[in-house]
Scaffold this motif. Structure first.
Motif, PDB file in Angstrom:
ATOM      1  N   GLU A 149       0.926  -1.132  -0.084  1.00  0.00           N
ATOM      2  CA  GLU A 149       0.041  -0.059  -0.110  1.00  0.00           C
ATOM      3  C   GLU A 149       0.798   1.204   0.081  1.00  0.00           C
ATOM      4  O   GLU A 149       1.600   1.457   0.859  1.00  0.00           O
ATOM      5  CB  GLU A 149      -0.882  -0.131   1.266  1.00  0.00           C
ATOM      6  N   GLN A 150       0.458   2.316  -0.778  1.00  0.00           N
ATOM      7  CA  GLN A 150       1.579   3.416  -0.915  1.00  0.00           C
ATOM      8  C   GLN A 150       0.964   4.346   0.299  1.00  0.00           C
ATOM      9  O   GLN A 150      -0.231   4.602   0.473  1.00  0.00           O
ATOM     10  CB  GLN A 150       0.967   4.217  -2.208  1.00  0.00           C
ATOM     11  N   LEU A 151       1.962   4.739   1.071  1.00  0.00           N
ATOM     12  CA  LEU A 151       1.936   5.481   2.355  1.00  0.00           C
ATOM     13  C   LEU A 151       1.840   6.912   2.181  1.00  0.00           C
ATOM     14  O   LEU A 151       1.659   7.878   3.082  1.00  0.00           O
ATOM     15  CB  LEU A 151       2.742   4.966   3.599  1.00  0.00           C
ATOM     16  N   GLY A 152       2.758   7.239   1.199  1.00  0.00           N
ATOM     17  CA  GLY A 152       3.052   8.647   0.942  1.00  0.00           C
ATOM     18  C   GLY A 152       4.137   8.652  -0.099  1.00  0.00           C
ATOM     19  O   GLY A 152       4.377   7.816  -0.917  1.00  0.00           O
ATOM     20  N   VAL A 179      11.735  11.368   5.645  1.00  0.00           N
ATOM     21  CA  VAL A 179      10.464  12.029   5.922  1.00  0.00           C
ATOM     22  C   VAL A 179       9.598  11.803   4.731  1.00  0.00           C
ATOM     23  O   VAL A 179      10.247  11.757   3.727  1.00  0.00           O
ATOM     24  CB  VAL A 179      10.881  13.460   6.302  1.00  0.00           C
ATOM     25  N   LEU A 180       8.499  10.944   5.059  1.00  0.00           N
ATOM     26  CA  LEU A 180       7.611  11.034   3.882  1.00  0.00           C
ATOM     27  C   LEU A 180       6.231  12.029   4.176  1.00  0.00           C
ATOM     28  O   LEU A 180       6.077  12.285   5.294  1.00  0.00           O
ATOM     29  CB  LEU A 180       7.117   9.445   3.893  1.00  0.00           C
ATOM     30  N   ASP A 181       5.869  12.482   3.166  1.00  0.00           N
ATOM     31  CA  ASP A 181       4.697  13.152   3.122  1.00  0.00           C
ATOM     32  C   ASP A 181       3.482  12.373   2.912  1.00  0.00           C
ATOM     33  O   ASP A 181       3.350  11.692   1.929  1.00  0.00           O
ATOM     34  CB  ASP A 181       4.950  14.410   2.098  1.00  0.00           C
ATOM     35  N   THR A 182       2.461  12.365   3.812  1.00  0.00           N
ATOM     36  CA  THR A 182       1.558  11.368   3.646  1.00  0.00           C
ATOM     37  C   THR A 182       0.178  12.104   3.241  1.00  0.00           C
ATOM     38  O   THR A 182      -0.800  11.594   3.272  1.00  0.00           O
ATOM     39  CB  THR A 182       1.101  10.680   4.956  1.00  0.00           C
ATOM     40  N   SER A 183       0.164  13.397   3.077  1.00  0.00           N
ATOM     41  CA  SER A 183      -1.062  14.154   2.766  1.00  0.00           C
ATOM     42  C   SER A 183      -0.564  15.442   1.896  1.00  0.00           C
ATOM     43  O   SER A 183       0.262  15.849   1.576  1.00  0.00           O
ATOM     44  CB  SER A 183      -1.517  14.850   4.110  1.00  0.00           C
TER      45      SER A 183
END
Length: 78
Positions: free
Chosen positions: A25-28, A46-50
């Motif tokens: 599943e893609q989380l960000g 750091v991932l961007d989730t939104s």
């Protein structure tokens, strides 16, 4: 999950590629890499989730299964 390409390194990782959980599943998307390039220490990313501000999440280097040319796969499920 799309084809992520060949295995790569945190040194080549740029902002934007998708980040996937171990169950696909893609989380960000990658926002930025946390590393000390002078001593070659990779701390995580750091991932961007939104699409809205405030959706950043830290992923420790130990939680990353593999970095590819066009994405990142985590050891964690959703």
């Amino acid at each position: 999950m799309e084809d992520l390409g060949a295995p790569s390194s945190y040194l080549a990782l740029q902002p934007g590629p998708p980040v996937y959980s171990s169950d696909g599943e893609q989380l960000g998307k990658v926002d930025h890499v946390l590393a000390d390039h002078e001593v070659d220490v990779f701390d995580g990313l750091v991932l961007d989730t939104s699409v809205l501000p405030g959706g950043q999440r830290f992923v420790d280097a130990e939680q990353i299964e593999e970095i590819f040319e066009r994405g990142v796969l985590l050891k964690l499920d959703r």
